[in-house]
Write an enzyme that holds these catalytic residues in place. Structure first.
Site, PDB file in Angstrom:
ATOM      1  N   SER A 102       0.860  -1.186   0.000  1.00  0.00           N
ATOM      2  CA  SER A 102       0.000   0.000   0.000  1.00  0.00           C
ATOM      3  C   SER A 102       0.895   1.234   0.000  1.00  0.00           C
ATOM      4  CB  SER A 102      -0.945  -0.064   1.208  1.00  0.00           C
ATOM      5  OG  SER A 102      -1.887   0.973   1.147  1.00  0.00           O
ATOM      6  N   HIS A 148      -2.335  -1.015  -3.531  1.00  0.00           N
ATOM      7  CA  HIS A 148      -3.420  -0.026  -3.509  1.00  0.00           C
ATOM      8  C   HIS A 148      -3.036   1.126  -4.431  1.00  0.00           C
ATOM      9  CE1 HIS A 148      -4.558  -1.515   0.768  1.00  0.00           C
ATOM     10  NE2 HIS A 148      -5.015  -2.308  -0.164  1.00  0.00           N
ATOM     11  N   ASP A 193      -5.198  -3.583   5.767  1.00  0.00           N
ATOM     12  CA  ASP A 193      -5.528  -4.591   4.764  1.00  0.00           C
ATOM     13  C   ASP A 193      -4.375  -5.599   4.709  1.00  0.00           C
ATOM     14  OD1 ASP A 193      -6.966  -5.818   2.759  1.00  0.00           O
ATOM     15  OD2 ASP A 193      -6.228  -4.506   1.165  1.00  0.00           O
TER      16      ASP A 193
END
Ligand SMILES: C[S@@+](CC[C@H](N)C(=O)[O-])C[C@H]1O[C@@H](n2cnc3c(N)ncnc32)[C@H](O)[C@@H]1O
Lengths: 283, 208
Positions: free
Chosen positions: B23, B50, B143
């Site tokens: 991310s 992401h 996440d």
């Protein structure tokens, strides 16, 4: 941790098969051919919200309790959508499809899997701006009656229309987006003049038949929920529904490449996933 | 989560795939890994990074420029081939189907993310069980932690980037705190570790 979390995947697969079979035989809804990883995940999500202790424990409830079944189906139908989703696709439609649509005196468009309607209003706006709306009929279908009811109403959260305005501009919009809706409090109602040529109806791509003589079919981000067999069924349906030279537009990550009907189409725009029906050459 | 028994460390195991979650701040780490993976690498690599909603394949194009192996932003139902690097497209969850193909999905966001690392990892755990290696890299999100736990529970190898070497330590730290991470490594160590993984299946002929 719930008891199902630790169990063997093979056992869970049996439970899921039986559940989907029960749904099919009891209600005629065929989820057996949906993309498996996603449908399994949605069943697990529903399970933790359902109060049942196992997937097989949901089977009798699904069979005898229609309300329970409806709740489950709501988990299955993913209706994430937005106005002018993937704006560049609408640009390509304007540039490469509209000129040919203009050569037909009347045009029939099928938007399969219209969800809550954002896509069909986007298309209606595009047709208006291109001077095609008055000679068009747009059939907007979905198998979810709930989604269709929202689509018919055409009332959206005003906050969401900010993104829509941005998308509209990127999509080559020619006017001010605010001309197309009426804002009241925090809701936006789509202009009634957009609705006149739209026919909403229930249609299940897993079970129902052909819509004849279409010039353009939009089916975006629906096929990804199907497995290959069901994708092929739906695509054959589209191929049989299109006139010769008609257009098919899929979602930006959906392709005809791995399917049964790829030899029936020419690629109009690879990135926008727009195809034109030709003669089906044997491969 | 129980500690793994000594002697059953997965270093002797055979692998079928590598999955990666990254991310915020993960880009450099991912690029370093893609740059270093050698041409002979036999396993498929599946990555969720992401991205900004508007990314139009630019991220994949950048990785393709540094990677020796084919980098693919897959379509739905794309077959998974060894030695290929698959990158989840912006706005889509990427899952692995039991018949070894990629499924994309626009289901609602998970952990405020689509694609979600958990979605990829959980489906990979079901598909490959103990034969998958999962990496969790820099990020400011949580996440990936549930995904790492799923991989670990299925017997796969789990690795986190050493938090103090990550631009954003939160994501690998959260995974480590869950107790489901086998190894905490620097990027250089991660590269050495994954390039040394033994493939479970001979590499299939690569398509031109
Ligand atoms: C993610 S939405 C796509 C909405 C829109 N086309 C778009 O791209 O933004 C998927 C829609 O497909 C519908 N759907 C799923 N299975 C279907 C089926 N068997 N027949 C008809 N519609 C279906 C769902 O109800 C949902 O509204």
């Amino acid at each position: 941790m719930t008891s199902t979390k630790n169990q063997k995947p093979e056992f869970e697969a049996i439970e899921i098969d039986l559940l989907l079979e029960a749904i099919f035989r009891r209600y005629g809804y065929d989820f057996r051919s949906y993309a498996r990883a996603s449908i399994e995940r949605r069943i697990r999500l529903f399970l933790s919200a359902s109060g049942c202790s196992s997937i097989s424990g949901m089977i009798p409830k699904v069979i005898h309790d229609k309300e329970f079944f409806s709740r489950l189906v709501r988990y299955f139908s993913v209706s994430v959508t937005e106005m002018f989703r993937d704006p560049s696709v609408y640009r390509v439609v304007r540039e490469k499809v509209v000129p040919l649509l203009k050569t037909w005196p009347h045009i029939k468009i099928w938007l399969a899997g219209c969800a809550t309607g954002e896509e069909v209003y986007s298309l209606a706006i595009l047709l208006k701006e291109e001077g095609l709306y008055e000679r068009a009929t747009i059939y907007a279908t979905d198998f979810s009656d709930e989604a269709l009811a929202c689509a018919r109403e055409g009332i959206y959260d005003l906050a969401k229309l900010q993104d829509a305005t941005r998308n509209y501009q990127k999509a080559g919009g020619k006017r001010s987006f605010s001309e197309y809706y009426l804002a009241r409090y925090d809701a936006a109602t789509m202009d009634a003049s957009l609705k006149g040529k739209i026919v909403f109806s229930s249609h299940n791509l897993a079970m129902d038949g052909v819509f004849g003589d279409m010039h353009l079919i939009f089916c975006r981000n629906v096929l990804i929920y199907f497995n290959r067999d069901l994708q092929n069924r739906a695509l054959t349906l589209f191929t049989d529904s299109l006139v010769h030279g008609g257009y098919l537009c899929l979602g930006t990550k959906e392709t005809l490449q791995f399917t049964d009907v790829s030899h029936c189409y020419d690629v109009v725009d690879g990135k926008a996933r727009i195809y034109k029906k030709g003669i089906c050459h044997e491969s | 989560m129980r500690a793994r028994e000594i002697g059953k460390l997965p270093s002797s195991a055979n692998y079928e795939a590598v999955v990666i979650g990254a991310s915020a701040g993960g880009f450099k780490a991912v690029a370093a890994i893609f740059d270093a993976v050698p041409l002979e690498f036999a396993l498929p690599v599946l990555l969720v990074q992401h991205l900004h909603h508007d990314d139009d394949g630019a991220f994949a194009a950048h990785l393709a420029a540094v990677s020796k192996l084919p980098v693919i932003e897959p379509c739905d139902k794309e077959p998974i081939v060894g030695g290929h690097m698959y990158i989840a497209p912006a706005g889509y969850h990427m899952l692995v189907e039991q018949n070894g193909i990629i499924a994309l999905s626009t289901e609602e966001k998970v952990n405020w993310s689509r694609p979600s690392i958990d979605m990829l990892f959980e489906s990979a755990a079901r598909m490959w069980g103990e034969r998958v290696t999962a990496l969790i890299l820099s990020g400011a999100s949580s996440d990936g932690t549930a995904g790492i736990q799923a991989i670990r529970a299925a017997g796969g190898l789990t690795i986190a980037q050493k938090p103090d070497t990550a631009e954003h330590p939160f994501m690998p730290q959260t995974a480590i705190d869950s107790g489901a991470v086998d190894e905490v490594l620097t990027i250089e160590e991660i590269i050495a570790r994954i390039t040394g993984l033994r493939p479970a299946i001979p590499r299939r002929e690569r398509k031109k």
